[in-house]
Design a protein around this motif. Structure first.
Motif, PDB file in Angstrom:
ATOM      1  N   SER A   1       0.829  -1.207   0.000  1.00  0.00           N
ATOM      2  CA  SER A   1       0.000   0.000   0.000  1.00  0.00           C
ATOM      3  C   SER A   1       0.865   1.259   0.000  1.00  0.00           C
ATOM      4  O   SER A   1       0.449   2.301  -0.502  1.00  0.00           O
ATOM      5  CB  SER A   1      -0.937   0.007   1.205  1.00  0.00           C
ATOM      6  N   ILE A   2       2.052   1.159   0.562  1.00  0.00           N
ATOM      7  CA  ILE A   2       2.944   2.329   0.545  1.00  0.00           C
ATOM      8  C   ILE A   2       3.394   2.605  -0.881  1.00  0.00           C
ATOM      9  O   ILE A   2       3.391   3.752  -1.341  1.00  0.00           O
ATOM     10  CB  ILE A   2       4.156   2.097   1.479  1.00  0.00           C
ATOM     11  N   ASN A   3       3.707   1.553  -1.587  1.00  0.00           N
ATOM     12  CA  ASN A   3       4.080   1.723  -2.984  1.00  0.00           C
ATOM     13  C   ASN A   3       2.921   2.305  -3.798  1.00  0.00           C
ATOM     14  O   ASN A   3       3.100   3.211  -4.616  1.00  0.00           O
ATOM     15  CB  ASN A   3       4.529   0.379  -3.567  1.00  0.00           C
ATOM     16  N   ALA A   4       1.724   1.802  -3.535  1.00  0.00           N
ATOM     17  CA  ALA A   4       0.541   2.334  -4.238  1.00  0.00           C
ATOM     18  C   ALA A   4       0.365   3.812  -3.917  1.00  0.00           C
ATOM     19  O   ALA A   4       0.112   4.640  -4.794  1.00  0.00           O
ATOM     20  CB  ALA A   4      -0.698   1.549  -3.828  1.00  0.00           C
ATOM     21  N   LEU A   5       0.512   4.145  -2.656  1.00  0.00           N
ATOM     22  CA  LEU A   5       0.308   5.532  -2.229  1.00  0.00           C
ATOM     23  C   LEU A   5       1.319   6.468  -2.895  1.00  0.00           C
ATOM     24  O   LEU A   5       0.959   7.542  -3.377  1.00  0.00           O
ATOM     25  CB  LEU A   5       0.426   5.613  -0.702  1.00  0.00           C
ATOM     26  N   LEU A   6       2.560   6.058  -2.942  1.00  0.00           N
ATOM     27  CA  LEU A   6       3.574   6.904  -3.587  1.00  0.00           C
ATOM     28  C   LEU A   6       3.268   7.075  -5.075  1.00  0.00           C
ATOM     29  O   LEU A   6       3.492   8.130  -5.650  1.00  0.00           O
ATOM     30  CB  LEU A   6       4.968   6.299  -3.398  1.00  0.00           C
ATOM     31  N   ASN A   7       2.702   6.051  -5.669  1.00  0.00           N
ATOM     32  CA  ASN A   7       2.327   6.154  -7.080  1.00  0.00           C
ATOM     33  C   ASN A   7       1.088   7.008  -7.291  1.00  0.00           C
ATOM     34  O   ASN A   7       0.796   7.397  -8.419  1.00  0.00           O
ATOM     35  CB  ASN A   7       2.119   4.758  -7.671  1.00  0.00           C
TER      36      ASN A   7
ATOM     37  N   ASP B   1     -12.659  12.818  -1.084  1.00  0.00           N
ATOM     38  CA  ASP B   1     -12.365  13.945  -0.194  1.00  0.00           C
ATOM     39  C   ASP B   1     -10.862  14.054   0.010  1.00  0.00           C
ATOM     40  O   ASP B   1     -10.311  13.439   0.925  1.00  0.00           O
ATOM     41  CB  ASP B   1     -13.028  13.726   1.177  1.00  0.00           C
ATOM     42  N   GLY B   2     -10.195  14.830  -0.791  1.00  0.00           N
ATOM     43  CA  GLY B   2      -8.751  15.021  -0.608  1.00  0.00           C
ATOM     44  C   GLY B   2      -8.452  16.504  -0.589  1.00  0.00           C
ATOM     45  O   GLY B   2      -8.947  17.240  -1.443  1.00  0.00           O
ATOM     46  N   GLN B   3      -7.661  16.950   0.377  1.00  0.00           N
ATOM     47  CA  GLN B   3      -7.267  18.364   0.385  1.00  0.00           C
ATOM     48  C   GLN B   3      -6.012  18.515  -0.463  1.00  0.00           C
ATOM     49  O   GLN B   3      -5.010  17.836  -0.233  1.00  0.00           O
ATOM     50  CB  GLN B   3      -7.020  18.873   1.812  1.00  0.00           C
ATOM     51  N   LYS B   4      -6.097  19.427  -1.416  1.00  0.00           N
ATOM     52  CA  LYS B   4      -4.946  19.617  -2.309  1.00  0.00           C
ATOM     53  C   LYS B   4      -3.727  20.121  -1.543  1.00  0.00           C
ATOM     54  O   LYS B   4      -3.858  20.933  -0.637  1.00  0.00           O
ATOM     55  CB  LYS B   4      -5.306  20.596  -3.424  1.00  0.00           C
ATOM     56  N   GLY B   5      -2.580  19.684  -1.967  1.00  0.00           N
ATOM     57  CA  GLY B   5      -1.339  20.139  -1.331  1.00  0.00           C
ATOM     58  C   GLY B   5      -0.785  19.108  -0.357  1.00  0.00           C
ATOM     59  O   GLY B   5       0.369  19.183   0.033  1.00  0.00           O
ATOM     60  N   MET B   6      -1.638  18.138   0.035  1.00  0.00           N
ATOM     61  CA  MET B   6      -1.115  17.062   0.883  1.00  0.00           C
ATOM     62  C   MET B   6      -0.164  16.230   0.029  1.00  0.00           C
ATOM     63  O   MET B   6      -0.480  15.916  -1.109  1.00  0.00           O
ATOM     64  CB  MET B   6      -2.281  16.212   1.398  1.00  0.00           C
ATOM     65  N   SER B   7       0.973  15.905   0.604  1.00  0.00           N
ATOM     66  CA  SER B   7       2.001  15.280  -0.232  1.00  0.00           C
ATOM     67  C   SER B   7       2.820  14.271   0.544  1.00  0.00           C
ATOM     68  O   SER B   7       2.615  14.077   1.748  1.00  0.00           O
ATOM     69  CB  SER B   7       2.940  16.372  -0.753  1.00  0.00           C
ATOM     70  N   TYR B   8       3.754  13.679  -0.143  1.00  0.00           N
ATOM     71  CA  TYR B   8       4.590  12.699   0.561  1.00  0.00           C
ATOM     72  C   TYR B   8       5.649  13.367   1.427  1.00  0.00           C
ATOM     73  O   TYR B   8       6.511  12.698   1.970  1.00  0.00           O
ATOM     74  CB  TYR B   8       5.140  11.614  -0.355  1.00  0.00           C
ATOM     75  N   TYR B   9       5.546  14.669   1.574  1.00  0.00           N
ATOM     76  CA  TYR B   9       6.376  15.343   2.577  1.00  0.00           C
ATOM     77  C   TYR B   9       5.723  15.316   3.950  1.00  0.00           C
ATOM     78  O   TYR B   9       6.312  15.727   4.939  1.00  0.00           O
ATOM     79  CB  TYR B   9       6.672  16.777   2.146  1.00  0.00           C
ATOM     80  N   ASN B  10       4.457  14.864   3.993  1.00  0.00           N
ATOM     81  CA  ASN B  10       3.774  14.728   5.279  1.00  0.00           C
ATOM     82  C   ASN B  10       4.513  13.718   6.156  1.00  0.00           C
ATOM     83  O   ASN B  10       5.038  12.709   5.670  1.00  0.00           O
ATOM     84  CB  ASN B  10       2.340  14.258   5.006  1.00  0.00           C
ATOM     85  N   ASP B  11       4.522  13.990   7.457  1.00  0.00           N
ATOM     86  CA  ASP B  11       5.250  13.119   8.385  1.00  0.00           C
ATOM     87  C   ASP B  11       4.799  11.661   8.314  1.00  0.00           C
ATOM     88  O   ASP B  11       5.600  10.747   8.518  1.00  0.00           O
ATOM     89  CB  ASP B  11       5.105  13.637   9.823  1.00  0.00           C
ATOM     90  N   ALA B  12       3.489  11.464   8.029  1.00  0.00           N
ATOM     91  CA  ALA B  12       3.009  10.077   7.933  1.00  0.00           C
ATOM     92  C   ALA B  12       3.756   9.332   6.832  1.00  0.00           C
ATOM     93  O   ALA B  12       3.965   8.123   6.914  1.00  0.00           O
ATOM     94  CB  ALA B  12       1.506  10.054   7.651  1.00  0.00           C
ATOM     95  N   LEU B  13       4.163  10.069   5.813  1.00  0.00           N
ATOM     96  CA  LEU B  13       4.887   9.429   4.713  1.00  0.00           C
ATOM     97  C   LEU B  13       6.361   9.229   5.030  1.00  0.00           C
ATOM     98  O   LEU B  13       7.021   8.376   4.433  1.00  0.00           O
ATOM     99  CB  LEU B  13       4.703  10.213   3.418  1.00  0.00           C
ATOM    100  N   VAL B  14       6.879  10.014   5.968  1.00  0.00           N
ATOM    101  CA  VAL B  14       8.233   9.725   6.458  1.00  0.00           C
ATOM    102  C   VAL B  14       8.186   8.359   7.151  1.00  0.00           C
ATOM    103  O   VAL B  14       9.013   7.481   6.904  1.00  0.00           O
ATOM    104  CB  VAL B  14       8.726  10.829   7.423  1.00  0.00           C
TER     105      VAL B  14
END
Lengths: 759, 759
Positions: free
Chosen positions: B323-329, B342-355
């Protein structure tokens, strides 16, 4: 007058030399048609010099910025050479193929010429020669350009302006290959191409050439530069002083509504004299200064090299170099120029004209290390002596940051026609315009302002209504909304009285007047103030606006305090818009939103505003907060319960979607003679869509209150959310620095010297 | 079932050990209350391990990314310690002070705990202890949170969701200082704070806890993590399997309209089982996957460390790491997640959850070097064993680019409920959604798409209508326009029939259905195609959409071809909007612009659209060009003269200015049963406001033409401006890869195998 006299004497001397030189040329032609043509005037001499070329060749490979620029140019020109030469019969407006091709050719010729000199490779000279010969072949029978829209049609392009651009560049190319060509070849080019070309844009087009205008500057430089290369004193004189003995109708106007030539002034020197203030402010604003800068400087460089006795860089107290400093200061934190008057947003000091400006300023000025830091950001240099100097400066690590500080730039040839003040504190920049009309590119926006944080607009100036060089949008030219919207007063952050623009948006009235500085103070790091008065925009009404950027420890960031004092001899309606950029977060008043959007009015720009919400102010302070690019902002405005508040959006009566759909909050005060608009704009906090955290998203102002307003003083009290109170008093009349003031407000005495009090 | 059986056996074994361990703890308390408390279970063991701490300490100072992260965290926490501890009585919604403070405290506690372990400095442990004791003191008498809007109120926060967030973080802090605390202290905290806290969010709030939903995942992880630290098997079981013997009303719904617990499933394992497809796609979309990811992974990491025998990372074929691979894609070129549902624009893989996700994926997965390049961009790591592994990987220069390719991600627990296809070619990314409803955060947008170039939107998906955590905007929660606009079909780039949304915008109907893949093909670098069918959005109507990204040498950039085939048993009105981002440059049809703007309709989202222009299509191809951020785009759409074209703008009936004022061109086809919408969107050329040059600003398409349309095939012919013609044929029915096709069009035979033909 002394300077001009000196010129004449020196020209006389030079003329004698020219005679001798002409003979020599003829002689030389008999025995030598190759590179070795003897000449009193060396070539190249315009931008590159023979010595400069030697120095550059000696340093090549060890001056990274120069080497990289050279490499990029070489790749670019090699690719062009591979494509072959195309000089199509001109048919298009800006953006069309033939326009773009000829525009491209002029740049390519100039660069190929420079490459020939620096790399000493004949292929570049041959390319220049071949293309010039194609132009010669075409030009000698070329009629006027078929497109008829311009007040001064060119031959290669639809307007003389573009023809002049072409000649400014191509003169440089010709200078570079001058010695490569045989005398026959030179004669052919000069007789059939360059001389008639110069004549067309000057003698044949006096309405374009014979005036003080950025267009004419290009014309003057074009004629002068080809004159310098050709050693043609008549052309050089025509460039410097205008067409001899020509007087134009002083009442005729151009397409933009500007006078063609009101006072008879013309020529390059007049074009330096008139539009530049002693501080170097260019009367049309930075966008057009950037455009005008290139011919000013490149011709000046040529004059400096070929006619050093003119001391062109010392002319008018060195205003050409001063103007570069002014121009750099008229850019935001990102280097984008403030879009005063007709300015297209996004134009910046990364433009090639500014590479020229920065390099020339560095080389011919005082070698300011701050300029090197900008040159480093530009990451390219001129491929000439000045570019070499800059590249060496960077190589030697001499650069220092270019610190933009608060600055007051006077307007007008003598610096007495108002000006532009820029107040800066940390990331906040306020641009306050109290200048003269700004020539035909001026907007009707006396005492207007725009506000920036780190290069992002907080309150915007709309800029122009034009998509420069995008053919599909009105041929890339000014759109009619430029006149119906962008120039109108209501499009700006200032007062509109009775729904009419300043000076009734009449250029001939507006250009007779200017605002007047009340005072400017930037000595105190924490409080910087500019104050100016406008008495002519609306006869019978006086506007005095005092704007301050204040860094107070009670606030996260420096905030803007705005005091607009209006005094009139009759009752009026005043509209006071705030063109905020961003999305509405909060407001403290109830409003009505209509189901259907109607335009706010039917003329003077009002026809372009939709009304999205209407309200009556319900408290002493009306507040609006918005969010833009992760930062919060709050406007706090002193209001009374008769005030109306309107949410507006640009875009009504805009059938071609030429305008951006941007918002404003407008404060409307009806049936009022004298009044005061007082507001604060704070930037605060942040929002990140990545962490989704909102920090300090609320205003820190509890109350904004006018505690005194007399003819002599206005005093405003700012109370923050913790109850801490600060008082700002501005002197409306006696503002000299030494002036001592003594004032009682609410039984408390305030004593200070200078134009304002803050504590 | 085998896996679950294995769990039970292993738990039985573990339970025996626990008994012994409990006795041991009691004994130890008598003789030793310091750090040396003997324990079968080491501490830390949840995220940090005792061995990991040793390794980290050994490497400190030589692992730049880790060292920098540590330094930043230390500075952050030292500043917090200096500010003192504040645990205010909860009163606010999201964005309010007490909410923000408690949210901040949980992060601070977690970080302070980690600092204590890594730096071995008691001041951090004392700080954690002191704050925990303040919470203990408050919590034991704390009533329900006073704000009543949530379906499941918390105590520290207005909703149990936030209480669960708190416990997920604070469990980690407790684990870190476990040995620092005396047994009495631990007993006090566990008895008065942690156990009742875990009970409140689970047993006391089953409507929140006992379901398959991202909220519940947080609840499960919170209960499980504190259970792991406390060695409380009952809590661990409750986390993994849900509240024992509890059955909820299967028909009850939550605030968002989702069923609370339709099928009785609950607990962490069910929350892995249900929402993730075998490809790792999370049913609510990437924005909520990012949110859910943290508890999934951090609890999984704890389970892996404390209960390795569970093999949690192998559960469901290793779906957590997949799922992490899917999410990054599911992110664009800038790393921003596509705002599906429902997605807020600007959320990205720089979010701490993605770290967290990237580090855990790297460490517990296959050490994919591509992940290191993302970790390097993130420029921070987890301060634990996985972060150490990543920091070492970067230090050793092991990273490689993370190449995002075209990918098809199935939806549904078994991967049989449609999916999301992403077609990528150079800088162009197409996101085509043919998934299931997406739980309560789903939008009614079957077969919709969005299109990107280099991370910038060409055609947008609106995303959600919410300002997450900005209190002034509806408490930072969903705004009513989310339901009235953002979820409605007309807000998306797909077909709306008769001005009603898919499934009548009814969640209980929508959640029973999903679209079906027709085919997906990404083998050919130049032509990538996704095709899917929707039969349930409008009963009696079938929609088959085939979307291709084609790189053809006749075009500057890859273009998008879109073929939407609609088949219905009755006549309908079809609305087909294009939510283009940018400013209108050109169009090839005449239109009328109204003086007054009216909403397009009064419900189903239409009430939010103003009509800015109306037209009848006048030719076989209707074209619109626009300019955005220096790039040109052109839509070419096959139209007939009965088609209407509407320029719309979002913003009607939006009294709080909650919506962005963005444009669309809408194609409206009335009184039609079966029809075909065919269009191409090309990106071309560029415009720079610095050089003011417009390059390739015109479309390269001369004609777009449907040459065949049958039940089995649709064929579209694309002719470029030079007259070069290409043909695209899509198989509408027999699409298997081996399938041989033979088709005659205009007397010419076409033979191919596979689902489409292009040449």
């Amino acid at each position: 007058m002394t300077i001009i006299k000196n010129f004449i004497i020196k020209f006389a001397l030079v003329a004698i030399v020219f005679t001798a030189f002409s003979c020599k040329k003829e002689n030389a032609a008999v025995t030598d048609t190759s590179n070795e043509t003897a000449s009193l005037q060396e070539h190249p001499s315009l931008i590159l010099t023979a010595q400069g070329v030697k120095d550059i060749r000696a340093q090549l490979g060890s001056i990274p910025v120069f080497d990289n620029t050279l490499k990029a140019v070489q790749e670019e020109i090699d690719a062009e050479i591979a494509l072959g030469i195309d000089t199509p019969i001109p048919v298009d407006y800006s953006g069309g193929y033939t326009h773009v091709r000829h525009k491209r050719n002029m740049v390519v010729l100039q660069k190929a010429g420079v490459l020939y000199q620096i790399l000493d490779d004949d292929k570049y000279a041959k390319y220049v020669k071949d293309m010039l010969m194609q132009y010669e072949e075409m030009y000698k029978t070329l009629p006027l350009h078929p497109k008829t829209r311009s007040y001064a049609r060119g031959k290669l392009f639809w307007q003389c302006l573009n023809d002049s651009n072409w000649l400014v560049y191509v003169s440089q190319a010709y200078d570079c290959v001058y010695n490569y060509l045989s005398e026959d070849e030179r004669n052919k080019l000069e007789t059939n191409l360059f001389k008639p070309f110069a004549d067309h844009i000057s003698i044949d087009s006096p309405q374009f050439y014979q005036r003080v205008h950025n267009h004419s500057t290009w014309g003057n430089a074009a004629v002068g530069m080809i004159g310098l290369v050709m050693d043609d004193q008549e052309l050089i004189d025509r460039a410097l002083y205008g067409i001899k003995d020509l007087k134009l109708d002083t009442k005729e106007k151009d397409d933009d509504g500007g006078f063609l030539n009101k006072d008879g002034k013309a020529g390059f020197l007049a074009n330096i004299e008139e539009p530049f203030s002693p501080d170097g402010y260019y009367n049309e604003g930075p966008y057009y200064q950037r455009y005008a800068m290139y011919p000013f400087l490149i011709f000046a460089e040529g004059l400096h090299n070929v006619k050093p006795e003119l001391k062109i860089f010392e002319y008018k107290d060195g205003v050409l170099l001063k103007s570069i400093n002014a121009l750099l200061n008229l850019s935001d934190a990102d280097g984008d120029f403030f879009p005063l008057n007709d300015g297209q947003k996004g134009m910046s000091y990364y433009n090639d004209a500014l590479v020229t400006a920065v390099d020339i300023s560095y080389h011919f000025g005082t070698q300011d290390p701050g300029l090197l830091s900008i040159a480093k950001e530009q990451n390219k240099v001129l491929l000439d002596d000045s570019g070499l100097a800059v590249a060496l400066g960077i190589k030697n690590g001499n650069e220092k940051p270019f610190n933009k500080k608060s600055i007051n730039l006077s307007d007008g040839p003598e610096g007495t026609q108002g000006g532009v003040a820029i107040l800066r504190n940390k990331d906040i920049e306020l641009v306050f315009k109290y200048a003269a009309q700004g020539s035909s590119h001026g907007h009707y926006d006396k005492l207007s302002y725009s506000l920036y944080e780190k290069g992002e607009e907080i309150l915007q100036d709309y800029g122009l209504a034009r998509f420069v060089n995008i053919e599909q949008k009105g041929g890339g030219n000014y759109l009619k909304e430029n006149k119906t919207w962008a120039k109108q007063t209501i499009a700006h952050n200032t007062v509109t009285q009775n729904e009419t623009s300043h000076f009734n948006a009449k250029y001939d009235i507006g250009s007779q007047h200017h605002s007047v500085l009340n005072y400017f103070s930037s000595e105190n790091d924490k409080v910087q103030v500019a104050s100016a008065r406008e008495n002519n925009a609306y006869p019978g009404t006086e506007m005095l606006r005092t704007m301050a950027i204040i860094k107070d420890e009670d606030f996260e960031k420096p905030y803007m305090l705005d005091i607009m004092k209006v005094t009139s001899n009759k009752s009026n309606q005043y509209d006071f818009p705030y063109y905020f950029i961003g999305q509405v977060v909060q407001k403290n008043f109830d409003y009505h939103t209509p189901k259907t959007l109607n335009p706010l009015g039917n003329k003077n720009g009002y026809q372009h505003l939709f009304v999205e919400g209407t309200a009556k102010a319900s408290s002493d302070n009306s507040k609006l907060s918005w969010l833009n690019k992760g930062k919060f902002y709050t406007l706090t405005s002193v209001t009374n319960t008769n005030d109306e508040l309107l949410f507006t959006r640009i875009g009504a009566n805009d059938p071609e979607f030429n305008l951006r759909r941007e918002a404003a909050l407008m404060l409307r005060r009806k049936n009022t003679k004298n009044t005061l608009f007082v507001s604060v704009i704070e930037g605060h906090g942040s929002y990140s869509p990545v962490s989704e955290s909102a920090v300090n998203s609320n205003s820190s102002i509890k109350e904004l209150k006018v505690v005194l307003d007399t003819e002599a003083y206005t005093a405003v009290q700012i109370t923050n959310i913790n109850g801490n109170t600060k008082l700002f008093i501005t002197a409306n009349t006696n503002t000299s620095k030494g002036e001592k003031h003594n004032l009682k407000i609410n039984d408390k005495n305030y004593e200070w010297s200078g134009s304002y009090y803050f504590e």
